[in-house]
Design a protein around this motif. Structure first.
Motif, mmCIF file in Angstrom:
data_model
loop_
_atom_site.group_PDB
_atom_site.id
_atom_site.type_symbol
_atom_site.label_atom_id
_atom_site.label_comp_id
_atom_site.label_asym_id
_atom_site.label_seq_id
_atom_site.Cartn_x
_atom_site.Cartn_y
_atom_site.Cartn_z
ATOM 1 N N ASN A 17 0.816 -1.211 0.000
ATOM 2 C CA ASN A 17 0.000 0.000 0.000
ATOM 3 C C ASN A 17 0.853 1.266 0.000
ATOM 4 O O ASN A 17 0.588 2.201 -0.771
ATOM 5 N N VAL A 44 -11.473 7.348 -9.339
ATOM 6 C CA VAL A 44 -11.982 5.992 -9.080
ATOM 7 C C VAL A 44 -10.824 5.009 -8.908
ATOM 8 O O VAL A 44 -10.764 4.258 -7.925
ATOM 9 N N TRP A 45 -9.876 5.001 -9.868
ATOM 10 C CA TRP A 45 -8.767 4.059 -9.724
ATOM 11 C C TRP A 45 -7.811 4.464 -8.596
ATOM 12 O O TRP A 45 -7.217 3.616 -7.940
ATOM 13 N N GLU A 47 -8.779 5.731 -5.772
ATOM 14 C CA GLU A 47 -9.427 5.214 -4.558
ATOM 15 C C GLU A 47 -9.226 3.714 -4.423
ATOM 16 O O GLU A 47 -8.978 3.195 -3.329
ATOM 17 N N GLN A 48 -9.311 3.017 -5.550
ATOM 18 C CA GLN A 48 -9.120 1.561 -5.504
ATOM 19 C C GLN A 48 -7.671 1.214 -5.131
ATOM 20 O O GLN A 48 -7.420 0.254 -4.402
ATOM 21 N N ARG A 51 -7.081 1.188 -1.523
ATOM 22 C CA ARG A 51 -7.628 0.020 -0.813
ATOM 23 C C ARG A 51 -6.890 -1.272 -1.170
ATOM 24 O O ARG A 51 -7.350 -2.366 -0.831
ATOM 25 N N THR A 52 -5.779 -1.159 -1.875
ATOM 26 C CA THR A 52 -5.029 -2.345 -2.322
ATOM 27 C C THR A 52 -3.869 -2.616 -1.367
ATOM 28 O O THR A 52 -3.024 -1.747 -1.160
ATOM 29 N N ASP A 57 -3.802 -8.663 -5.208
ATOM 30 C CA ASP A 57 -4.886 -7.730 -5.527
ATOM 31 C C ASP A 57 -4.446 -6.743 -6.602
ATOM 32 O O ASP A 57 -5.221 -6.411 -7.511
ATOM 33 N N ASN A 61 -6.460 -6.928 -10.069
ATOM 34 C CA ASN A 61 -7.376 -5.807 -10.314
ATOM 35 C C ASN A 61 -6.819 -4.744 -11.251
ATOM 36 O O ASN A 61 -7.587 -3.977 -11.841
#
Length: 379
Positions: A17, A44-45, A47-48, A51-52, A57, A61
């Motif tokens: 992270n 959007v990406w 934010e993702q 959270r990785t 992941d 993803n």
């Protein structure tokens, strides 16, 4: 806690992270994400990514999606064979021919994921990740570093460390590992396993007989073939230098240009074949060879036999063979249109150097046909 592998290893999940946050605003990361997710807002990406928290992941993803875009934009599809032989609960040492810096291992991982198999940790030369962004991205993709250009004593120590690390991954973490059969990509289409790679791997062996060590780590030969080599023209200067017995000196940023060209260049069709897991072959090698050097030599030949005999041949290979040898021996394997397209590629890629480089360019595509003819199964 520091370990002896820290100088070469991929990121641990606990570091993922922070690493992602450190590169999320980098222009190359933004370019990669806008290429991968053209219809998504940056927020959007971003934010993702926040959270990785694991390599898996990130690979599933993000990078898996990136490779799908690469396939859509620069190929006519990826096909596979042989993956059903693998056990999803076991790790393997994949040794493959080497055509493209990034895609060989990325496409193998995509295929492993699609078949429910363990994805690999993969070797990458430290010369390819000189830029801090590329180093971080490679470690986020479970790459470990092969140190290049070392003096002999340091090279020995570095090779031993890498061997121990790969064995640690395979035996302690149940993590599959990918390594190319040779240092650097094959430039002339002749795929051959360098014995030095096998000797390096064997440095971690504690068995008296190194063949038992190779049996234990479950070696699987892999062949990968591209209908068009996206970096074919870039390989020509080195081939010319070698033909003239000259020392080839790379241009500044040449590795990076080759890396990008391989990703975005046209490949047409791609095929990956997973060979049989080597096992009984070791008994024969041990019985017929009385010392380690001969056994390593014999193992290299077994790997070559698997890769060369299962290599997928495309119309481009047969066209190049016929053009190089001024024959129509394989005319039934391609259409007139395919031949014209290939000849136009030859013209465009070589330009004014066509007369000088023609045979080298054709040989790069024709040699896999020659190699496969030795096994009597040209198809």
């Amino acid at each position: 806690m520091p370990t002896k592998f820290d100088s070469i290893r991929q990121f641990y999940d606990s570091e993922v992270n922070d690493a992602l946050q450190s590169i999320s605003n980098h222009p190359m990361m933004k370019a990669l994400m806008s290429f991968t997710f053209p219809d998504l807002d940056e927020a959007v990406w971003m934010e993702q990514l926040k959270r990785t928290h694991s390599i898996r992941d990130f690979q599933v993803n993000f990078i898996y999606q990136s490779i799908q875009r690469v396939l859509e934009r620069s190929s006519e599809g990826l096909t596979t064979s042989g993956f059903e032989k693998l056990d999803p609960s076991r790790s393997y040492l994949f040794i493959s021919n080497h055509r493209d810096i990034i895609l060989d291992t990325s496409l193998l991982n995509v295929s492993l994921y699609d078949h429910g198999q363990i994805m690999t940790a993969s070797a990458i030369g430290d010369n390819l990740v000189q830029k801090s962004f590329l180093l971080a991205l490679s470690r986020l993709n479970r790459n470990f570093l092969v140190r290049r250009g070392l003096p002999p004593r340091e090279l020995l120590q570095s090779s031993k460390l890498m061997s121990e690390f790969m064995y640690h991954l395979l035996s302690k973490e149940n993590r599959s590992v990918w390594i190319a059969q040779r240092e650097g990509r094959t430039k002339d289409g002749n795929d051959a396993t360098h014995q030095g790679v096998l000797k390096m791997l064997a440095m971690a062996a504690d068995e008296k007989n190194v063949m038992e060590f190779f049996r234990k780590i479950r070696v699987v030969p892999v062949s990968i073939s591209y209908e068009y080599d996206p970096t074919d023209a870039l390989k020509m200067p080195q081939l010319m230098a070698e033909a003239n017995d000259e020392v080839y000196i790379k241009e500044k940023n040449e590795d990076f240009i080759t890396l990008i060209s391989g990703i975005i260049g046209q490949k047409k069709r791609i095929h990956i074949h997973v060979g049989d897991i080597l096992d009984k072959e070791y008994d024969k090698i041990i019985a017929e060879n009385d010392n380690t050097n001969k056994q390593i030599q014999a193992l290299a030949q077994v790997i070559d036999d698997s890769i060369l005999s299962t290599y997928k041949l495309w119309p481009t290979n047969f066209i190049a063979y016929d053009l190089l040898h001024n024959t129509d021996q394989f005319a039934s394997k391609y259409s007139e249109k395919e031949k014209q397209l290939f000849e136009r590629r030859l013209e465009m890629r070589l330009g004014n150097e066509k007369e000088t480089l023609r045979d080298s360019f054709l040989a790069m595509y024709a040699n896999p046909v020659l190699n496969k003819m030795k096994y009597g199964n040209v198809d």
